[in-house]
Design a protein around this motif. Structure first.
Motif, PDB file in Angstrom:
ATOM      1  N   THR A 114     -73.642  -9.117  32.552  1.00  0.00           N
ATOM      2  CA  THR A 114     -73.792  -7.936  33.386  1.00  0.00           C
ATOM      3  C   THR A 114     -72.452  -7.258  33.625  1.00  0.00           C
ATOM      4  O   THR A 114     -71.450  -7.911  33.902  1.00  0.00           O
ATOM      5  N   HIS A 116     -70.535  -4.654  36.057  1.00  0.00           N
ATOM      6  CA  HIS A 116     -70.668  -4.178  37.434  1.00  0.00           C
ATOM      7  C   HIS A 116     -70.012  -2.814  37.578  1.00  0.00           C
ATOM      8  O   HIS A 116     -68.798  -2.683  37.458  1.00  0.00           O
ATOM      9  N   LEU A 117     -70.844  -1.805  37.836  1.00  0.00           N
ATOM     10  CA  LEU A 117     -70.356  -0.442  38.024  1.00  0.00           C
ATOM     11  C   LEU A 117     -70.775   0.067  39.396  1.00  0.00           C
ATOM     12  O   LEU A 117     -71.907  -0.141  39.818  1.00  0.00           O
ATOM     13  N   GLN A 118     -69.848   0.716  40.082  1.00  0.00           N
ATOM     14  CA  GLN A 118     -70.139   1.283  41.395  1.00  0.00           C
ATOM     15  C   GLN A 118     -70.002   2.797  41.311  1.00  0.00           C
ATOM     16  O   GLN A 118     -68.977   3.306  40.884  1.00  0.00           O
ATOM     17  N   ARG A 119     -71.038   3.483  41.745  1.00  0.00           N
ATOM     18  CA  ARG A 119     -71.078   4.934  41.545  1.00  0.00           C
ATOM     19  C   ARG A 119     -70.416   5.725  42.673  1.00  0.00           C
ATOM     20  O   ARG A 119     -70.191   6.912  42.529  1.00  0.00           O
ATOM     21  N   LYS A 120     -70.090   5.093  43.779  1.00  0.00           N
ATOM     22  CA  LYS A 120     -69.463   5.820  44.890  1.00  0.00           C
ATOM     23  C   LYS A 120     -68.247   5.060  45.408  1.00  0.00           C
ATOM     24  O   LYS A 120     -68.129   4.781  46.598  1.00  0.00           O
ATOM     25  N   CYS A 121     -67.352   4.722  44.493  1.00  0.00           N
ATOM     26  CA  CYS A 121     -66.173   3.942  44.901  1.00  0.00           C
ATOM     27  C   CYS A 121     -64.875   4.711  44.698  1.00  0.00           C
ATOM     28  O   CYS A 121     -63.784   4.180  44.927  1.00  0.00           O
ATOM     29  N   LEU A 137     -66.769   6.429  36.443  1.00  0.00           N
ATOM     30  CA  LEU A 137     -67.557   5.459  35.681  1.00  0.00           C
ATOM     31  C   LEU A 137     -66.879   5.126  34.354  1.00  0.00           C
ATOM     32  O   LEU A 137     -66.943   3.992  33.873  1.00  0.00           O
ATOM     33  N   GLN A 186     -64.163   2.569  35.098  1.00  0.00           N
ATOM     34  CA  GLN A 186     -64.799   1.285  35.421  1.00  0.00           C
ATOM     35  C   GLN A 186     -65.330   0.617  34.155  1.00  0.00           C
ATOM     36  O   GLN A 186     -65.187  -0.592  33.977  1.00  0.00           O
ATOM     37  N   GLU A 190     -64.373  -3.015  32.712  1.00  0.00           N
ATOM     38  CA  GLU A 190     -65.397  -4.056  32.596  1.00  0.00           C
ATOM     39  C   GLU A 190     -65.557  -4.526  31.145  1.00  0.00           C
ATOM     40  O   GLU A 190     -65.724  -5.726  30.888  1.00  0.00           O
ATOM     41  N   TYR A 227     -77.311   0.586  31.386  1.00  0.00           N
ATOM     42  CA  TYR A 227     -76.582   0.842  32.628  1.00  0.00           C
ATOM     43  C   TYR A 227     -76.753   2.265  33.152  1.00  0.00           C
ATOM     44  O   TYR A 227     -76.083   2.656  34.102  1.00  0.00           O
TER      45      TYR A 227
END
Length: 348
Positions: free
Chosen positions: A3, A5-10, A14, A17, A21, A45
């Motif tokens: 997996t 791990h992506l955060q869309r509001k950090c 993207l 990230q 990753e 994703y």
């Protein structure tokens, strides 16, 4: 695939990230491990194709990934720098073009040390002939390879493009002679252009200002009179000054003294712009070339440090710096181009 791990509001894009990753994932995989396709990553994703493609392209440029046409994307083997040589002994030969190669290679070696790259040299021709290249040497070249070339190696340009190798081409404004297929291959390459035209013009104008009336040119690799940057500049300046053109192609460096002396015998000149022979002449190039001391002498594309007291005009380029910067250019995601101004020494 594990997996990601992506955060869309950090606050981090993207794309950035995903690059981070994927690097983390790749670190634990063996060279040759196949990655999911871009389409599969987009679907898994929920990413835009442009985001995935940009990340994969960046990792390929960094030598982390290797794309194989018709097969997929794989974890690359150890990133390597490939420095092409025309023949096996060229780095030890005292020749003006080999002096340039040595300096360029020294810059590449320093950058390889700084950026932790492995370097290999390939002497591609048994006869120092661009028409006689052993293509077996290129079997291991992949998209993870970073290759350094000059126009002398034009016969392998298509192959390098087909392998998607990252290539940096150092040239002296003489690309017009390349066949269309070779010119098409360099479209996505990094280019280092040496501004020879400016160097020639400054040396010749310096001589014209001092009253020279018969300026000769003796340089190698004149593939065509309409294509050679040095010859074109020389011819234009002679026409503008209303002076005769006295030029000849230098065949090989071993014939340099014979050709220079014969040219002077048939067309006595008061200034000669020719290939750098400072080291080969043991610091006395006029005597080496069989020229009288009254003739003004200039070197085109010198790779040596010529003492000011020698009374020789020349133009040169920062070959070691260019080698170092060539490595840096090949680590960038997109191909870049740089033009290098000549370093000119004007002496009576």
């Amino acid at each position: 695939m594990q997996t990601i791990h992506l955060q869309r509001k950090c606050g981090i894009s993207l794309h950035r990230q995903l690059v981070s990753e994927l690097r983390r994932y790749i670190e634990h995989k063996l060279p040759g491990t196949r990655l999911p396709s871009e389409t599969a990553l987009c679907r898994q994703y929920g990413l835009a194709r442009m985001t995935v493609s940009k990340a994969m392209k960046e990792l390929e440029a960094q030598g982390v990934l290797e794309r194989r046409r018709g097969s997929g994307t794989y974890v690359a083997s150890e990133p390597n720098l490939v420095f092409l040589l025309p023949y096996a002994d060229c780095l030890s030969d005292v020749d003006y073009s080999n002096n340039q190669l040595r300096l360029h290679f020294s810059g590449i070696m320093k950058a390889a040390h700084d950026f932790h790259f492995r370097v290999e040299t390939l002497a591609v021709s048994p006869t120092n002939n661009p028409e006689n290249i052993d293509f077996d040497f290129f079997r291991h070249i992949t998209s993870a390879s970073r290759v350094f070339v000059t126009p002398w190696f034009y016969k392998v340009f298509e192959l390098l493009a087909e392998r998607r190798a990252r290539v940096c081409l150092r040239h002296n404004q003489n690309l017009a002679f390349l066949p269309p297929s070779a010119r098409a291959a360099i479209g996505g390459w990094c280019l280092q252009e040496m501004d020879c035209k400016t160097g020639v013009e400054r040396v010749i104008r310096f001589w014209l200002e001092r009253g020279c009336q018969r300026i000769a040119l003796l340089v190698p690799y004149i593939f065509g009179e309409n294509d050679h940057a040095v010859l074109m500049t020389y011819s234009r300046l002679m026409r503008e000054a209303g002076l005769p053109e006295i030029f000849q192609e230098l065949q090989i460096m071993d014939s340099h003294p014979r050709q220079a002396a014969a040219l002077y015998e048939h067309f006595p000149f008061d200034a000669l712009l020719t290939a750098d022979c400072w080291k080969k002449a043991g610091g006395n190039p006029k005597a080496y070339l069989g020229l009288p001391p009254t003739v003004r002498l200039g070197f085109a594309g010198s790779a040596e440090v010529i003492p000011a007291s020698a009374g020789i005009s020349c133009y040169s380029f920062p070959f070691a710096q260019m080698g170092y910067e060539a490595v840096q250019m090949l680590t960038l995601p997109e191909p870049t181009q740089r033009t290098y101004a000549p370093q000119v020494l004007l002496k009576d």
